[in-house]
Design a protein around this motif. Structure first.
Motif, PDB file in Angstrom:
ATOM      1  N   LYS A 226     -12.424  -3.765 -11.089  1.00 37.51           N
ATOM      2  CA  LYS A 226     -13.490  -2.784 -10.850  1.00 37.51           C
ATOM      3  C   LYS A 226     -14.805  -3.274 -11.449  1.00 37.51           C
ATOM      4  O   LYS A 226     -15.869  -3.159 -10.831  1.00 37.51           O
ATOM      5  N   LYS A 227     -14.732  -3.805 -12.670  1.00 38.43           N
ATOM      6  CA  LYS A 227     -15.939  -4.337 -13.303  1.00 38.43           C
ATOM      7  C   LYS A 227     -16.506  -5.500 -12.488  1.00 38.43           C
ATOM      8  O   LYS A 227     -17.729  -5.630 -12.338  1.00 38.43           O
ATOM      9  N   GLY A 228     -15.607  -6.350 -11.971  1.00 38.97           N
ATOM     10  CA  GLY A 228     -16.054  -7.465 -11.142  1.00 38.97           C
ATOM     11  C   GLY A 228     -16.723  -6.981  -9.863  1.00 38.97           C
ATOM     12  O   GLY A 228     -17.739  -7.543  -9.424  1.00 38.97           O
ATOM     13  N   ASN A 229     -16.160  -5.934  -9.252  1.00 39.39           N
ATOM     14  CA  ASN A 229     -16.753  -5.357  -8.031  1.00 39.39           C
ATOM     15  C   ASN A 229     -18.154  -4.834  -8.311  1.00 39.39           C
ATOM     16  O   ASN A 229     -19.100  -5.068  -7.539  1.00 39.39           O
ATOM     17  N   ILE A 230     -18.284  -4.094  -9.429  1.00 42.63           N
ATOM     18  CA  ILE A 230     -19.575  -3.507  -9.779  1.00 42.63           C
ATOM     19  C   ILE A 230     -20.607  -4.601 -10.023  1.00 42.63           C
ATOM     20  O   ILE A 230     -21.765  -4.514  -9.586  1.00 42.63           O
ATOM     21  N   LYS A 231     -20.195  -5.663 -10.720  1.00 36.37           N
ATOM     22  CA  LYS A 231     -21.116  -6.764 -11.003  1.00 36.37           C
ATOM     23  C   LYS A 231     -21.567  -7.451  -9.716  1.00 36.37           C
ATOM     24  O   LYS A 231     -22.751  -7.765  -9.548  1.00 36.37           O
ATOM     25  N   PHE A 232     -20.611  -7.678  -8.806  1.00 37.96           N
ATOM     26  CA  PHE A 232     -20.977  -8.334  -7.554  1.00 37.96           C
ATOM     27  C   PHE A 232     -21.958  -7.470  -6.764  1.00 37.96           C
ATOM     28  O   PHE A 232     -22.950  -7.971  -6.221  1.00 37.96           O
TER      29      PHE A 232
END
Length: 270
Positions: A226-232
């Motif tokens: 989820k954190k990776g999705n938000i960052k992308f």
């Protein structure tokens, strides 16, 4: 209404909505099967409110999730299966049963206070209790009957964690990284052979290995992704904004221009 406890009011309202003659047409036709997706959606919205730190919204989302419990209990009661009170009794009994270091068999607090067990010991005790309840100790399911409806990353973490309790695990995170490199090579080989079924299997093995790396590192893989999705998403929108500031547009920019803007965004964040 004011003389009732809040949960009693909610139960009464739900029964009224399900009333075959005077209730709501939508509520009347719902079944356990049609309600299941809403339950999952509400649970995700609870988690989202927690992750955003919005406690006011969390209050509302917990209410929505509680409504799903009350709704399904009402449907089950109408079929003669069980009622809301049975749900409450069941979870109370489970909490007592799974916390023998805190409660006596009748639910009273231990007279000398809770047993001082480590977190690992408590985790092992909880797992043994679950295994006994589900008959896993008799060989029915060595991995603990993990719900198949869980998100795949979460289910993979639970499967690997339960397998590790049987001693089937990597020694440390570095060993998992070596396994990930091996799986990447196998994905590359599958790509060369143009076999989609085999490729899907190998990518699944790679993802499973990455989940195990997260587990060894003490990271929740769902939260991490989820954190990776938000960052992308944040970087993608910032990249598009930079291109627009330079007088271009995302639709017209080539890959080189997008990559250059992407690197600028990354540098600005660090």
């Amino acid at each position: 209404m004011t003389s009732q406890q809040p949960i009693e009011t909610l139960l009464r309202l739900m029964a009224a909505l399900r009333d075959p003659e005077r209730g709501c047409a939508w509520d009347q036709v719902q079944t356990l099967q049609t309600l299941a997706p809403y339950t999952l959606e509400e649970a995700y919205e609870v988690v989202d409110a927690i992750e955003r730190g919005d406690l006011d919204e969390l209050k509302g989302e917990l209410g929505d999730l509680l409504l799903q419990v009350v709704f399904q209990a009402q449907v089950a009661q109408e079929s003669g299966s069980f009622a809301f009170d049975d749900v409450v009794r069941a979870i109370c009994a489970k909490l007592i049963r799974r916390h023998p270091h805190v409660f006596t068999a009748d639910g009273s607090l231990l007279p000398d206070g809770p047993s001082r067990l480590s977190l690992d010991e408590l985790d092992a005790q909880w797992s043994l209790s679950k295994a006994a309840e589900r008959g896993a100790g008799e060989g029915k399911d060595l991995l603990g009957s993990i719900a198949k409806a869980l998100p795949a990353l979460t289910r993979a973490e639970k499967i690997s964690r339960n397998a590790a309790r049987h001693g089937f695990d990597w020694a440390d995170a570095e060993s998992v990284i070596a396994k990930i490199r091996e799986e990447v090579d196998e994905v590359a080989d599958a790509l060369r052979h143009d076999d989609r079924d085999h490729l899907a299997e190998e990518i699944g093995d790679l993802l499973f290995a990455v989940v195990n790396l997260a587990r060894h590192a003490g990271i929740d893989p769902e939260y991490s992704l989820k954190k990776g999705n938000i960052k992308f998403e944040r970087r993608f929108h910032a990249m598009a904004a930079l291109i627009a500031d330079d007088g271009g547009s995302l639709a017209e920019a080539d890959l080189a221009a997008m990559e250059e803007a992407w690197q600028r965004v990354k540098r600005s964040e660090t």
